[in-house]
Every structure is written in C-alpha cells, then in structure tokens.
Design a protein around this motif. Sequence first.
Motif, mmCIF file in Angstrom:
data_model
loop_
_atom_site.group_PDB
_atom_site.id
_atom_site.type_symbol
_atom_site.label_atom_id
_atom_site.label_comp_id
_atom_site.label_asym_id
_atom_site.label_seq_id
_atom_site.Cartn_x
_atom_site.Cartn_y
_atom_site.Cartn_z
ATOM 1 N N MET A 108 34.623 9.371 -4.936
ATOM 2 C CA MET A 108 33.756 9.197 -3.770
ATOM 3 C C MET A 108 32.342 8.978 -4.293
ATOM 4 N N LEU A 109 31.812 7.798 -4.021
ATOM 5 C CA LEU A 109 30.457 7.477 -4.482
ATOM 6 C C LEU A 109 29.493 7.778 -3.354
ATOM 7 N N TYR A 110 28.609 8.741 -3.598
ATOM 8 C CA TYR A 110 27.633 9.117 -2.576
ATOM 9 C C TYR A 110 26.295 8.456 -2.906
ATOM 10 N N PHE A 111 25.858 7.547 -2.029
ATOM 11 C CA PHE A 111 24.601 6.814 -2.211
ATOM 12 C C PHE A 111 23.452 7.668 -1.658
ATOM 13 N N ALA A 112 22.771 8.403 -2.532
ATOM 14 C CA ALA A 112 21.633 9.237 -2.082
ATOM 15 C C ALA A 112 20.430 8.315 -1.866
ATOM 16 N N THR A 113 20.036 8.124 -0.627
ATOM 17 C CA THR A 113 19.026 7.109 -0.292
ATOM 18 C C THR A 113 18.009 7.690 0.682
ATOM 19 N N SER A 114 16.723 7.417 0.449
ATOM 20 C CA SER A 114 15.703 8.018 1.314
ATOM 21 C C SER A 114 15.603 7.283 2.653
ATOM 22 N N ASP A 115 15.153 8.029 3.677
ATOM 23 C CA ASP A 115 15.075 7.457 5.035
ATOM 24 C C ASP A 115 14.218 6.196 5.075
ATOM 25 N N GLY A 116 13.057 6.244 4.408
ATOM 26 C CA GLY A 116 12.127 5.106 4.453
ATOM 27 C C GLY A 116 12.782 3.838 3.927
ATOM 28 N N VAL A 117 13.527 3.972 2.837
ATOM 29 C CA VAL A 117 14.215 2.807 2.238
ATOM 30 C C VAL A 117 15.271 2.280 3.215
ATOM 31 N N GLY A 195 20.715 5.596 -4.489
ATOM 32 C CA GLY A 195 20.793 4.468 -3.565
ATOM 33 C C GLY A 195 19.489 3.704 -3.387
ATOM 34 N N ASP A 196 18.358 4.295 -3.804
ATOM 35 C CA ASP A 196 17.072 3.588 -3.635
ATOM 36 C C ASP A 196 16.891 2.443 -4.639
ATOM 37 N N LEU A 197 17.740 2.388 -5.669
ATOM 38 C CA LEU A 197 17.591 1.332 -6.691
ATOM 39 C C LEU A 197 17.809 -0.057 -6.108
ATOM 40 N N GLU A 198 17.252 -1.060 -6.774
ATOM 41 C CA GLU A 198 17.499 -2.452 -6.360
ATOM 42 C C GLU A 198 18.980 -2.804 -6.583
ATOM 43 N N VAL A 199 19.429 -3.878 -5.935
ATOM 44 C CA VAL A 199 20.860 -4.208 -5.907
ATOM 45 C C VAL A 199 21.507 -4.258 -7.302
ATOM 46 N N ASN A 200 20.906 -5.039 -8.246
ATOM 47 C CA ASN A 200 21.565 -5.212 -9.548
ATOM 48 C C ASN A 200 21.550 -3.929 -10.374
ATOM 49 N N GLU A 201 20.429 -3.187 -10.272
ATOM 50 C CA GLU A 201 20.357 -1.906 -11.004
ATOM 51 C C GLU A 201 21.432 -0.951 -10.488
ATOM 52 N N LEU A 202 21.571 -0.913 -9.174
ATOM 53 C CA LEU A 202 22.562 -0.014 -8.574
ATOM 54 C C LEU A 202 23.989 -0.450 -8.939
#
Length: 216
Positions: A108-117, A195-202
């Motif tokens: 299970m991959l949990y994308f930890a991402t901030s609200d602002g993003v 999850g805040d990383l850019e697409v390719n980095e992520l």
Amino acid sequence: MILLGPPGAGKGTQAVVLSKTYAVAHISTGDMLREAVKGGTPIGKEAESYMKKGELVPDEIVTGIVAERIARDDLKKGFILDGFPRTVAQAKSLDDALTKLGQKIDLMLYFATSDGVCIKRLSGRRVCRKCAAIFHSTNIPPRSEGVCDFCGGALYQRDDDKEETIKKRLLVYKQQTQPLIDYYKKARVLREVPGDLEVNELSEVLATTFNEAHLA
Ligand code: AP5
C-alpha cells in the motif's frame, strides 16, 4: 497494490506510469463511477449527487463494483487499486473479496501530500473527455491548450475540481479515509512516499519502493 492519499496527491497520474511499467491493470473507482455517470446507468444516477458534493458514494455501491471487477480473469498478474478502499468498511470488504479469490494486498503506497499542494494541483487539473489522460494547466500542460496530446480529445475541468468542492473532499478524506493509514500499518503493507515531489521524482521513488517490496 493500493494507492492511498488525499485528492490531488497524484495517484491517478502515477497509477498510469506503474500500470505501464509493470503491465498490470489500473482500477480507479473514480474513473468507473464517472463512466457510470456518463452512461446514465442506475449506479451512475445514484452516485452522481454524492460526487458533485464531494462526498463519498455509499460503501455498498462501490464495494459491489470493485468485487465484480477484481473477480475477472485479466487480473492474474496483479492490479493497482486507485481511490479504493476509502473507508475501513471498504477495506474489510476488500480483504474478504481477496481471501475468496486466494489473493492478498502486497503493498500500500501512501502518498503523504500537503493540503496546499493538493489544492493547487486540483484547481489546475484538466482531463481528456475521450481518453481520460490527466494534465495540469501549469505543472503538466498539454502541447496545445485545451487539446489532449495523446488522442486530440477536448480537455475539461472536473465538476468536483471547483474550490468549494475541493475543500469538502479534503475534509471527507481526513474524516473517512485517513484511518486507513493505521489499518494498513497494522497489516504491515504500508509504505509512505513524499507526494509533494514533482511527477518524475515521485515516479523514481515509487519504482525504488516497489523494488524494495520485492514485487518487480
Ligand atoms: P477520485 O476520482 O478517486 O478522486 P480523488 O481521490 O479525489 O483523487 P483525484 O482523482 O482527485 O486525485 P489524484 O490523486 O488521482 O491526482 P491526479 O493524478 O489526478 O474520486 C472522485 C469521487 O468519486 C469521490 O469524491 C467520490 O465521490 C467518488 N469515489 C471514488 N472512489 C470512491 C470510493 N472508493 N468510495 C466512495 N466514493 C468514491 O493529479 C491531480 C493534478 O495534479 C493533475 O492535474 C496532475 O496533472 C497534477 N499532478 C499529479 N502529480 C503531480 C506531481 N507530482 N507534481 C505536480 N503536479 C502533479
């Protein structure tokens, strides 16, 4: 494999990459429900009012369509669940359905991402009406404005990507979906990714995580 994270975390975008890389099916309950709404099916008619408000569609509807989908023969190599489960009741029903099929969740991959993003990503999201490819007005712009790079279809803004509905969806996520983080930690299958990383980095982080979980 399950992708979990707030709306706008980039689950759909990364699911497309993972599904191509590992040649496994991508099952998105959001896409399935939008198709049902578009087709005017009984499920679509019932789901539409919840989706418009940014609320979750009732568990019994969603668990029914997922149980039917994962029982099909084309999923022997594995599959990616994107946007499901979203409540503890859905997770339990998934466990039961998989047990009956002699399968289990490996990762299970949990994308930890901030609200602002998430808010910035959702307000700029544009989706192809024809092939459902995902773009962003500034982060991942199409080559020609309003036109899909892949099939030439028209791009549109999802009804639930309006500011008020985005706020509601983030709230619903915190109240009803976040408890799944503990559920899958206890099941020892959860891996957190930034999850805040850019697409390719992520995508690179996901590939490494996937390999570390010995699933490649
Ligand atoms: P659903 O379609 O599943 O929506 P969601 O979970 O809210 O997720 P999103 O599709 O909004 O975001 P995402 O994480 O996939 O981000 P994306 O890759 O598109 O569900 C919609 C509705 O259906 C729900 O509200 C509910 O009503 C119902 N529903 C669905 N499943 C249900 C269930 N199990 N139970 C009950 N109800 C259910 O990316 C977002 C944007 O950011 C795009 O523009 C993209 O180009 C851009 N982007 C992506 N990644 C990056 C990055 N790394 N850097 C910069 N930009 C990025």
